[in-house]
Design a protein around this motif. Structure first.
Motif, PDB file in Angstrom:
ATOM      1  N   ARG A   6       0.937  -1.145  -0.078  1.00 22.98           N
ATOM      2  CA  ARG A   6       0.046   0.103   0.013  1.00 22.98           C
ATOM      3  C   ARG A   6       0.699   1.174   0.045  1.00 22.98           C
ATOM      4  NH1 ARG A   6      -3.476  -3.398   3.857  1.00 22.98           N
ATOM      5  NH2 ARG A   6      -5.094  -3.813   2.515  1.00 22.98           N
ATOM      6  N   ILE A   7       1.735   1.320  -0.674  1.00 25.23           N
ATOM      7  CA  ILE A   7       2.709   2.504  -0.926  1.00 25.23           C
ATOM      8  C   ILE A   7       2.212   3.501  -1.752  1.00 25.23           C
ATOM      9  CG2 ILE A   7       4.727   1.366  -0.273  1.00 25.23           C
ATOM     10  CD1 ILE A   7       5.602   1.456  -3.379  1.00 25.23           C
ATOM     11  N   ILE A   8       1.335   3.021  -2.813  1.00 27.84           N
ATOM     12  CA  ILE A   8       0.590   4.183  -3.891  1.00 27.84           C
ATOM     13  C   ILE A   8      -0.628   3.843  -4.045  1.00 27.84           C
ATOM     14  CG2 ILE A   8       1.007   5.047  -6.452  1.00 27.84           C
ATOM     15  CD1 ILE A   8       4.011   4.270  -6.119  1.00 27.84           C
ATOM     16  N   SER A   9      -1.499   5.061  -4.206  1.00 27.33           N
ATOM     17  CA  SER A   9      -2.876   4.735  -4.558  1.00 27.33           C
ATOM     18  C   SER A   9      -3.055   5.851  -5.616  1.00 27.33           C
ATOM     19  CB  SER A   9      -3.708   4.848  -3.238  1.00 27.33           C
ATOM     20  OG  SER A   9      -5.113   4.740  -3.663  1.00 27.33           O
ATOM     21  N   ASP A  10      -3.783   5.480  -6.504  1.00 23.95           N
ATOM     22  CA  ASP A  10      -4.203   6.648  -7.637  1.00 23.95           C
ATOM     23  C   ASP A  10      -5.479   5.984  -8.399  1.00 23.95           C
ATOM     24  OD1 ASP A  10      -4.445   8.336  -9.402  1.00 23.95           O
ATOM     25  OD2 ASP A  10      -2.753   7.777 -10.493  1.00 23.95           O
ATOM     26  N   TYR A  15      -0.701   0.148  -5.348  1.00 22.72           N
ATOM     27  CA  TYR A  15       0.644  -0.658  -5.538  1.00 22.72           C
ATOM     28  C   TYR A  15       1.396  -1.043  -4.263  1.00 22.72           C
ATOM     29  CZ  TYR A  15       0.322   1.171 -10.182  1.00 22.72           C
ATOM     30  OH  TYR A  15      -0.053   1.604 -11.648  1.00 22.72           O
ATOM     31  N   ALA A  16       2.140  -2.017  -4.406  1.00 24.79           N
ATOM     32  CA  ALA A  16       2.808  -2.585  -3.425  1.00 24.79           C
ATOM     33  C   ALA A  16       4.136  -2.845  -4.086  1.00 24.79           C
ATOM     34  CB  ALA A  16       2.428  -3.934  -2.777  1.00 24.79           C
ATOM     35  N   VAL A  17       5.423  -2.891  -3.610  1.00 26.19           N
ATOM     36  CA  VAL A  17       6.621  -3.516  -4.271  1.00 26.19           C
ATOM     37  C   VAL A  17       7.409  -4.415  -3.200  1.00 26.19           C
ATOM     38  CG1 VAL A  17       8.025  -1.690  -3.281  1.00 26.19           C
ATOM     39  CG2 VAL A  17       8.658  -2.681  -5.294  1.00 26.19           C
ATOM     40  N   ARG A  81      22.494  -6.667  -8.899  1.00 27.56           N
ATOM     41  CA  ARG A  81      22.171  -7.618  -9.575  1.00 27.56           C
ATOM     42  C   ARG A  81      21.899  -8.869  -8.620  1.00 27.56           C
ATOM     43  NH1 ARG A  81      23.713  -7.671 -14.702  1.00 27.56           N
ATOM     44  NH2 ARG A  81      25.118  -6.142 -15.529  1.00 27.56           N
ATOM     45  N   GLY A  82      21.213  -9.948  -9.173  1.00 27.39           N
ATOM     46  CA  GLY A  82      20.994 -10.905  -8.519  1.00 27.39           C
ATOM     47  C   GLY A  82      19.789 -10.675  -7.462  1.00 27.39           C
ATOM     48  N   HIS A  83      19.165  -9.741  -7.616  1.00 31.07           N
ATOM     49  CA  HIS A  83      17.920  -9.363  -6.843  1.00 31.07           C
ATOM     50  C   HIS A  83      16.696  -9.071  -7.501  1.00 31.07           C
ATOM     51  CE1 HIS A  83      17.146  -7.906  -2.643  1.00 31.07           C
ATOM     52  NE2 HIS A  83      16.094  -7.110  -3.241  1.00 31.07           N
ATOM     53  N   VAL A  84      15.706  -9.760  -7.493  1.00 32.67           N
ATOM     54  CA  VAL A  84      14.361  -9.367  -8.080  1.00 32.67           C
ATOM     55  C   VAL A  84      13.601  -8.450  -7.339  1.00 32.67           C
ATOM     56  CG1 VAL A  84      12.933 -11.380  -6.972  1.00 32.67           C
ATOM     57  CG2 VAL A  84      12.320 -10.459  -9.427  1.00 32.67           C
ATOM     58  N   VAL A  85      13.147  -7.490  -8.192  1.00 34.32           N
ATOM     59  CA  VAL A  85      12.039  -6.541  -7.600  1.00 34.32           C
ATOM     60  C   VAL A  85      10.795  -6.814  -8.319  1.00 34.32           C
ATOM     61  CG1 VAL A  85      11.578  -3.954  -7.389  1.00 34.32           C
ATOM     62  CG2 VAL A  85      13.801  -4.898  -6.864  1.00 34.32           C
ATOM     63  N   ILE A  86       9.597  -6.956  -7.647  1.00 36.87           N
ATOM     64  CA  ILE A  86       8.389  -7.124  -8.087  1.00 36.87           C
ATOM     65  C   ILE A  86       7.371  -5.751  -7.884  1.00 36.87           C
ATOM     66  CG2 ILE A  86       6.245  -8.580  -7.989  1.00 36.87           C
ATOM     67  CD1 ILE A  86       8.545 -10.785  -6.770  1.00 36.87           C
ATOM     68  N   VAL A  87       6.833  -5.440  -8.801  1.00 40.36           N
ATOM     69  CA  VAL A  87       5.856  -4.221  -8.576  1.00 40.36           C
ATOM     70  C   VAL A  87       4.417  -4.980  -8.680  1.00 40.36           C
ATOM     71  CG1 VAL A  87       4.911  -1.912  -9.225  1.00 40.36           C
ATOM     72  CG2 VAL A  87       7.391  -2.510  -9.154  1.00 40.36           C
ATOM     73  N   THR A  88       3.626  -4.839  -7.727  1.00 46.86           N
ATOM     74  CA  THR A  88       2.268  -5.444  -7.795  1.00 46.86           C
ATOM     75  C   THR A  88       1.207  -4.191  -7.914  1.00 46.86           C
ATOM     76  OG1 THR A  88       3.074  -7.117  -6.519  1.00 46.86           O
ATOM     77  CG2 THR A  88       0.506  -6.709  -6.479  1.00 46.86           C
ATOM     78  N   ARG A  89       0.183  -4.499  -8.617  1.00 43.30           N
ATOM     79  CA  ARG A  89      -0.966  -3.497  -8.792  1.00 43.30           C
ATOM     80  C   ARG A  89      -2.038  -4.243  -8.660  1.00 43.30           C
ATOM     81  NH1 ARG A  89      -2.343  -0.223 -14.529  1.00 43.30           N
ATOM     82  NH2 ARG A  89      -4.286   0.827 -13.317  1.00 43.30           N
ATOM     83  N   TRP A  90      -2.948  -3.564  -8.059  1.00 40.47           N
ATOM     84  CA  TRP A  90      -4.439  -3.885  -8.063  1.00 40.47           C
ATOM     85  C   TRP A  90      -5.037  -2.797  -8.772  1.00 40.47           C
ATOM     86  CZ3 TRP A  90      -1.259  -4.434  -4.085  1.00 40.47           C
ATOM     87  CH2 TRP A  90      -1.160  -5.673  -3.247  1.00 40.47           C
ATOM     88  N   TYR A  91      -5.800  -3.293 -10.124  1.00 41.31           N
ATOM     89  CA  TYR A  91      -6.304  -2.236 -10.897  1.00 41.31           C
ATOM     90  C   TYR A  91      -7.434  -1.761 -10.306  1.00 41.31           C
ATOM     91  CZ  TYR A  91      -8.874  -0.838 -14.920  1.00 41.31           C
ATOM     92  OH  TYR A  91      -9.465  -0.079 -15.838  1.00 41.31           O
ATOM     93  N   GLY A  92      -7.892  -0.598 -10.170  1.00 43.27           N
ATOM     94  CA  GLY A  92      -8.858   0.147  -9.675  1.00 43.27           C
ATOM     95  C   GLY A  92     -10.170   0.665 -10.384  1.00 43.27           C
ATOM     96  N   GLY A  93     -10.227  -0.028 -11.750  1.00 40.14           N
ATOM     97  CA  GLY A  93     -11.183   0.220 -12.595  1.00 40.14           C
ATOM     98  C   GLY A  93     -10.963   1.904 -13.544  1.00 40.14           C
TER      99      GLY A  93
END
Length: 118
Positions: A6-10, A15-17, A81-93
């Protein structure tokens, strides 16, 4: 794995990371499976990610066109290097247009800053 939720809301989208050490595609798959095992994250619309491995860049937009490439570019600039970063989004419509790229970049910056890896 470290998760910043819950770091960004628009316009209803949230969004989460998250991320963690990953030296192979199998380790990335394991981290993604761990993330998706959390009910809230299993319901997310997109899990865009990138990792810089010894044999090159591995990335996935997961339906968020261009997001994986943006994450990969930011990891390259940070020299991570050798570190995955995942950005997760919940679509708000509501479509976010180009703002979605700003949110992905902001999420990656948040992760790098909070983990001290950037």
């Amino acid at each position: 794995m470290q998760v910043f939720d819950r770091i960004i809301s628009d316009r209803g989208s949230r969004y989460a990371v998250s991320g963690g050490a990953a030296g192979s595609r199998a380790e990335v798959a394991g981290l993604l499976a761990d993330l998706r095992s959390v009910k809230r994250f299993a319901k997310a619309t997109h899990h865009s990610w990138a990792v810089l491995l010894e044999d090159g860049i591995v990335k996935d937009d997961d339906g968020e066109a261009g997001a994986g490439q943006l994450i990969a570019q930011m990891l390259e600039r940070a020299g991570l290097r050798g570190h995955v970063v995942i950005v997760t989004r919940w679509y708000g419509g509501k479509h976010l247009g180009g703002d979605r790229f700003r949110h992905v970049a902001d999420a990656v910056r948040h992760y790098l800053r909070e983990t001290g890896l950037g």
